[in-house]
Design a protein around this motif. Structure first.
Motif, short mmCIF file in Angstrom:
data_model
loop_
_atom_site.label_atom_id
_atom_site.label_comp_id
_atom_site.label_asym_id
_atom_site.label_seq_id
_atom_site.Cartn_x
_atom_site.Cartn_y
_atom_site.Cartn_z
N LEU A 1 44.83 5.22 -26.32
CA LEU A 1 45.73 4.94 -27.43
C LEU A 1 44.89 4.84 -28.70
CD1 LEU A 1 48.62 4.18 -28.38
CD2 LEU A 1 48.02 1.80 -27.87
N ARG A 2 45.22 5.64 -29.72
CA ARG A 2 44.36 5.72 -30.90
C ARG A 2 45.18 6.11 -32.12
NH1 ARG A 2 44.19 10.01 -27.54
NH2 ARG A 2 43.99 12.12 -28.35
N PRO A 3 44.61 5.85 -33.31
CA PRO A 3 45.36 6.18 -34.54
C PRO A 3 45.40 7.67 -34.80
CG PRO A 3 43.21 5.28 -35.07
CD PRO A 3 43.35 5.15 -33.60
N HIS A 4 46.39 8.05 -35.55
CA HIS A 4 46.57 9.42 -36.04
C HIS A 4 47.03 9.29 -37.48
CE1 HIS A 4 48.61 13.34 -36.62
NE2 HIS A 4 47.83 13.79 -35.65
N ASP A 5 46.78 10.30 -38.31
CA ASP A 5 47.13 10.14 -39.72
C ASP A 5 48.65 10.08 -39.96
OD1 ASP A 5 47.80 12.78 -39.34
OD2 ASP A 5 46.37 13.60 -40.79
N ARG A 6 49.45 10.37 -38.91
CA ARG A 6 50.90 10.23 -39.03
C ARG A 6 51.46 9.15 -38.10
NH1 ARG A 6 53.42 15.84 -38.01
NH2 ARG A 6 51.59 16.12 -36.69
N GLY A 7 50.59 8.36 -37.50
CA GLY A 7 51.06 7.31 -36.59
C GLY A 7 50.00 6.97 -35.56
N SER B 1 53.32 9.41 -31.69
CA SER B 1 54.44 8.60 -32.14
C SER B 1 54.34 8.49 -33.66
CB SER B 1 54.38 7.20 -31.51
OG SER B 1 55.39 6.37 -32.05
N LYS B 2 55.29 9.10 -34.36
CA LYS B 2 55.25 9.07 -35.82
C LYS B 2 55.60 7.67 -36.32
CE LYS B 2 56.42 13.91 -36.68
NZ LYS B 2 57.38 14.83 -37.35
N PRO C 1 55.11 4.96 -40.03
CA PRO C 1 54.62 4.83 -41.41
C PRO C 1 53.20 4.29 -41.41
CG PRO C 1 56.77 3.80 -41.14
CD PRO C 1 56.27 4.09 -39.77
N THR C 2 52.28 5.01 -42.03
CA THR C 2 50.89 4.57 -42.05
C THR C 2 50.37 4.32 -43.46
OG1 THR C 2 50.05 6.84 -42.15
CG2 THR C 2 50.42 5.90 -39.96
N GLY C 3 51.04 4.94 -44.43
CA GLY C 3 50.54 4.81 -45.81
C GLY C 3 49.37 5.71 -46.10
N ALA C 4 48.86 6.38 -45.05
CA ALA C 4 47.69 7.23 -45.26
C ALA C 4 48.08 8.54 -45.92
CB ALA C 4 47.00 7.51 -43.92
N GLY C 5 49.33 8.97 -45.65
CA GLY C 5 49.79 10.21 -46.29
C GLY C 5 49.08 11.40 -45.71
N GLY C 6 48.06 11.85 -46.37
CA GLY C 6 47.38 13.06 -45.93
C GLY C 6 47.95 14.26 -46.66
N GLY D 1 61.63 11.29 -29.31
CA GLY D 1 60.99 11.38 -30.62
C GLY D 1 59.50 11.59 -30.57
N LEU D 2 58.87 11.46 -29.39
CA LEU D 2 57.45 11.75 -29.30
C LEU D 2 57.19 13.23 -29.56
CD1 LEU D 2 56.17 9.73 -26.19
CD2 LEU D 2 55.85 9.19 -28.61
N VAL D 3 56.08 13.54 -30.21
CA VAL D 3 55.70 14.91 -30.53
C VAL D 3 54.53 15.32 -29.64
CG1 VAL D 3 54.87 16.47 -32.33
CG2 VAL D 3 56.43 14.60 -32.92
N HIS D 4 54.70 16.43 -28.93
CA HIS D 4 53.64 16.94 -28.07
C HIS D 4 52.64 17.70 -28.95
CE1 HIS D 4 52.75 18.93 -23.87
NE2 HIS D 4 51.73 18.24 -24.36
#
Length: 290
Positions: free
Chosen positions: A125-131, A156-157, A159-164, A96-99
């Motif tokens: 390891l850092r945040p992304h707007d989708r995970g 790694s996708k 739920p963040t609530g950030a949407g985008g 399920g990881l996205v390259h």
């Protein structure tokens, strides 16, 4: 960071089985979601299998030769990266990881007769707007000097609530003029899996692709990158960095448009290249070579 030296490259088959089992509740163990493994994996004395190199060249479109394609060490070190990413202390399940992106730097041409030492570790390891996202960093050294480095960024996708905001098709910039059109047949998924060792069913099986949300298999991102570099073969400097961002998945089969242009000398004379769907213009990949 400690170093764990393995006697040889791991076998990919058992690692894929471990990745599959990790998705079964109760069998995946507890992951330290906020931490990275504090271990670098290493394998020394790795040599090139010339028959395998020739098969890789044919699948990706490179000419047969003694110098390794820029992307080939990524294939050589992939089992070690797989070992790192399927270990219980890796923060995410591998399935399920996205390259998202890949950057490769070569300091000089690497020849097929050379012996290489490989290392792999996880960083940033850092945040992304989708995970959350993480870098898997691999290096190859020869006689103690680094000759190749690859950085793969995985998402790694979550739920963040950030949407985008999602960009609609009407907001997408027009693709550059095509330099070539390629027909990408379904066998590319299985052929590349065979030479790369990456047997993720999302690339090789219609059922596997559907289970992960795709109507049909999609091409490996690293095949797309290699195919673009094969189109630029003979025009790149001995030392260079190839930076690629993977966009929308490339479904199999497809017809794609490849574009490449050199920047002005005052901008360094680097290359910019891209891969788009030939009919719709949807972007699959964009990259630079400096």
């Amino acid at each position: 960071m400690s170093v764990m030296e393995l006697p040889r490259m791991p076998a990919a088959g058992p690692l894929y089985r471990r990745a599959a089992l990790s998705m079964v509740p109760g069998l995946g163990g507890r992951r330290r979601a906020g931490e990275l493994p504090d271990t670098e994996l290493a394998v020394r004395g790795v040599t090139v299998d010339r028959a395998h190199l020739a098969a890789y060249d044919r699948v990706c479109g490179f000419r047969l030769g003694d110098v390794l394609p820029t992307t080939y060490p990524h294939i050589m070190v992939f089992p070690l990266a797989l070992r790192l990413m399927t270990a219980p202390d890796f923060p995410f399940p591998m399935v399920g990881l996205v390259h998202l992106a890949n950057r490769i730097t070569v300091t000089r041409p690497v020849r097929a007769g050379e012996t290489l030492d490989f290392t792999v570790r996880a960083e940033d390891l850092r945040p992304h707007d989708r995970g959350r996202q993480v870098d898997v960093v691999a290096t190859a050294t020869c006689d103690g000097a680094e000759v190749w480095r690859g950085v793969s960024t995985y998402l790694s996708k979550e739920p963040t609530g950030a949407g985008g905001e999602r960009r609609g098709a009407g907001d997408r910039p027009a693709p550059p003029a095509a330099s070539a059109h390629w027909r990408v047949e379904p066998r590319i998924g299985t052929d590349y899996a065979r030479v790369s060792g990456d047997h993720n069913p999302i690339h090789t099986s219609r059922i596997g692709a559907r289970l992960l949300g795709f109507p049909r298999p999609i091409a490996h991102g690293m095949w797309s990158k290699a195919r673009c570099l094969a189109a630029l073969e003979g025009r790149l400097p001995d030392a260079h960095t190839v930076d690629v961002t993977f966009k929308l998945p490339l479904p199999l089969p497809s017809t794609v448009a490849f574009s490449a242009a050199r920047t002005a000398p005052d901008e360094g004379g680097s290359w910019r290249f891209a891969l788009h769907a030939a009919r719709s213009g949807k972007p699959h990949l964009s990259g630079t070579v400096v």
